[in-house]
Design a protein around this motif. Structure first.
Motif, PDB file in Angstrom:
ATOM      1  N   VAL A  72       4.135   8.090  -6.694  1.00 45.02           N
ATOM      2  CA  VAL A  72       2.912   7.512  -7.249  1.00 45.02           C
ATOM      3  C   VAL A  72       2.066   7.018  -6.076  1.00 45.02           C
ATOM      4  CG1 VAL A  72       1.922   5.638  -8.621  1.00 45.02           C
ATOM      5  CG2 VAL A  72       3.970   6.820  -9.426  1.00 45.02           C
ATOM      6  N   SER A 128      -1.624   5.440  -4.783  1.00 42.42           N
ATOM      7  CA  SER A 128      -2.670   4.616  -5.392  1.00 42.42           C
ATOM      8  C   SER A 128      -4.046   5.263  -5.280  1.00 42.42           C
ATOM      9  CB  SER A 128      -2.706   3.240  -4.744  1.00 42.42           C
ATOM     10  OG  SER A 128      -3.701   2.480  -5.398  1.00 42.42           O
ATOM     11  N   ILE A 135      -3.237   4.022 -13.780  1.00 41.29           N
ATOM     12  CA  ILE A 135      -2.575   5.314 -14.034  1.00 41.29           C
ATOM     13  C   ILE A 135      -1.971   5.289 -15.440  1.00 41.29           C
ATOM     14  CG2 ILE A 135      -0.664   6.813 -13.310  1.00 41.29           C
ATOM     15  CD1 ILE A 135      -1.264   5.875 -10.424  1.00 41.29           C
TER      16      ILE A 135
END
Ligand code: AMP
Ligand code: MG
Length: 411
Positions: free
Chosen positions: A46, A48, A171
């Motif tokens: 993940v 940013s 997200i």
């Protein structure tokens, strides 16, 4: 894969390494809404897409100002306000200050916040009683997370410590590995399902309830195939059914010396399985191998042994299968024995203990008493395992031992 007849006992670590050297992570992934990913394993890093916080803001309720102004004066003119969600739209000039609340955007032309308690207001004239450093009480843009930073790595299992973090980046969905599908059944002519009376020589099938509970905790999809009697035809059918649908089949019972040949005959017809004697107490007999495209783990039947072999030996294998490259084994800590722990050299003991922090701030641990592999009440009484090394003998009070606390954390 070594057979039951191999001389000597296999150390627990060797057994785990053998299994980890052959099991590959599941390849199938899905994209799921963030709220549905708890307990699943991230299939990609993940990264940013934003800075967090996205703008410089105040860590306090107070006044934003230009620090250099306070070298000339201790009083500034109030020129506006910046509240969370409604920032000051303009620039603060020299000689001015802006009322600001926690989390509100730092106005252009300011670099410092002084908290309200260190000020005196006289109409629109604000007097500052403290002389701060430039930048005090300001959270800069990207202070927590920078745009482009890897925030959670691929292979991490998602918990309540990650979901809000990922949500703070905006997200909404994540790619995650599919849960491993684990079939399990209990074997034994003596086993009865719950809710039925026991006839002579029978006991209730308790293992499936512990196996299922742990598999749920490990984040697996479970398929409970019930109790299978020690009957070759029924066992063969159950093995065939499980191994054609699941990623892993876990059974309990039927791997001890007296019974192993029985299961072995069926499994050698269907696949390649090793019957190991592990240097672990409780939990010596253990079977591992592959049948069709399904891994097979045969746990010992004794209830404490079944739970401990699943927890200590199978858990890391399931983590690897689930794609958990960031898996960390449960934490172990040193503790001072406050009672005797009976032990003979030869196997690693996983005894059940009760630990506490004593008045000197040290961790000390006492035995729960009966350490029999069928005495499941010891699991309920305990709050940790006491891991006693393979070659160690009886432990006297005052000696240092290794404990593994049971995980009671909400996270
Ligand atoms: P086994 O490994 O099949 O020789 O079983 C060892 C011991 O564990 C025996 O006393 C069994 O009766 C007991 N046992 C086996 N399976 C279970 C089960 N599912 N639940 C409770 N006890 C079991
Ligand atoms: Mg049995």
């Amino acid at each position: 894969m070594d057979s039951c007849d191999a001389p000597g006992l296999m150390p627990v670590e060797t057994a785990i390494e053998n299994m980890l050297s052959v099991v590959k992570p599941i390849s199938k992934t899905n994209r799921l809404p963030l709220a549905e990913t708890l307990g699943l394993v991230l299939a990609e890093d993940v990264t940013s897409p934003i800075n967090v916080p996205p703008f410089a803001n105040s860590a306090m309720d107070g006044y934003a100002l230009q620090r250099a102004d306070l070298d000339r004066t201790d009083t500034l003119t109030l020129a506006g306000q910046s509240f969370a969600g409604s920032p000051f739209d303009g620039a603060c000039q020299s000689g001015q200050c802006i009322r600001i609340m926690t989390g509100a955007e730092l106005p252009a032309g300011t670099d410092t916040v002084i908290m309200q308690e260190e000020t005196e207001a006289l109409g629109d004239q604000i007097r500052f009683l403290a002389t701060p450093q430039a930048g005090d009480n300001v959270r800069p843009i990207g202070d927590d997370i920078q745009l482009g930073e890897v925030v959670v790595a691929k292979g991490h299992r998602l918990s309540a410590r990650e979901l809000p973090l990922i949500a703070s980046l905006g997200i909404a969905s994540l790619p995650v590995f599919e849960r491993p599908k684990i079939a399990f059944f209990s074997t034994g002519d003596e086993l009865r399902p719950l809710g039925e009376p026991l006839a002579a020589g029978q006991i209730y099938d308790s293992n499936r309830y512990g196996i299922r509970a742990l598999l749920d905790k490990f984040g697996c999809e479970v398929l409970d195939l019930g109790i299978i009697p020690d009957d070759p035809a029924q066992l063969a059918a159950a093995f065939a059914k499980a191994t054609s649908t699941a990623d892993v089949l876990i059974t309990s019972g039927g791997v001890s010396v007296g019974e192993a040949d029985y299961t072995k005959d069926i499994l050698t017809q269907q696949g390649e399985v090793g019957f190991w004697k592990i240097a672990m107490k409780p939990g010596k007999p253990f079977a591992f191998g592959k049948v069709n495209d399904c891994w097979f783990c045969g746990l010992p039947g004794n209830p404490v042994s079944a739970m401990l072999t699943l927890y200590q030996m199978v858990q890391p294998v399931l983590a690897q299968l689930a794609g958990q490259s960031q898996y960390q084994a449960p934490q172990r800590l040193p503790a001072i024995a406050s009672t005797v722990f009976k032990k003979r050299p030869g196997r690693t003991d996983f005894q059940r203990g009760i630990y506490q922090v004593n008045d000197k701030g040290q961790i000390e641990v006492a035995t729960t008493g009966n350490q029999g592999s069928g005495a499941f009440s010891s699991m309920h009484q305990a709050n940790c395992l006491v891991i006693l090394e393979q070659e160690r003998g009886k432990v006297q009070p005052g000696e240092t031992v290794t404990i593994e606390p049971f995980n009671a954390s909400m996270y």
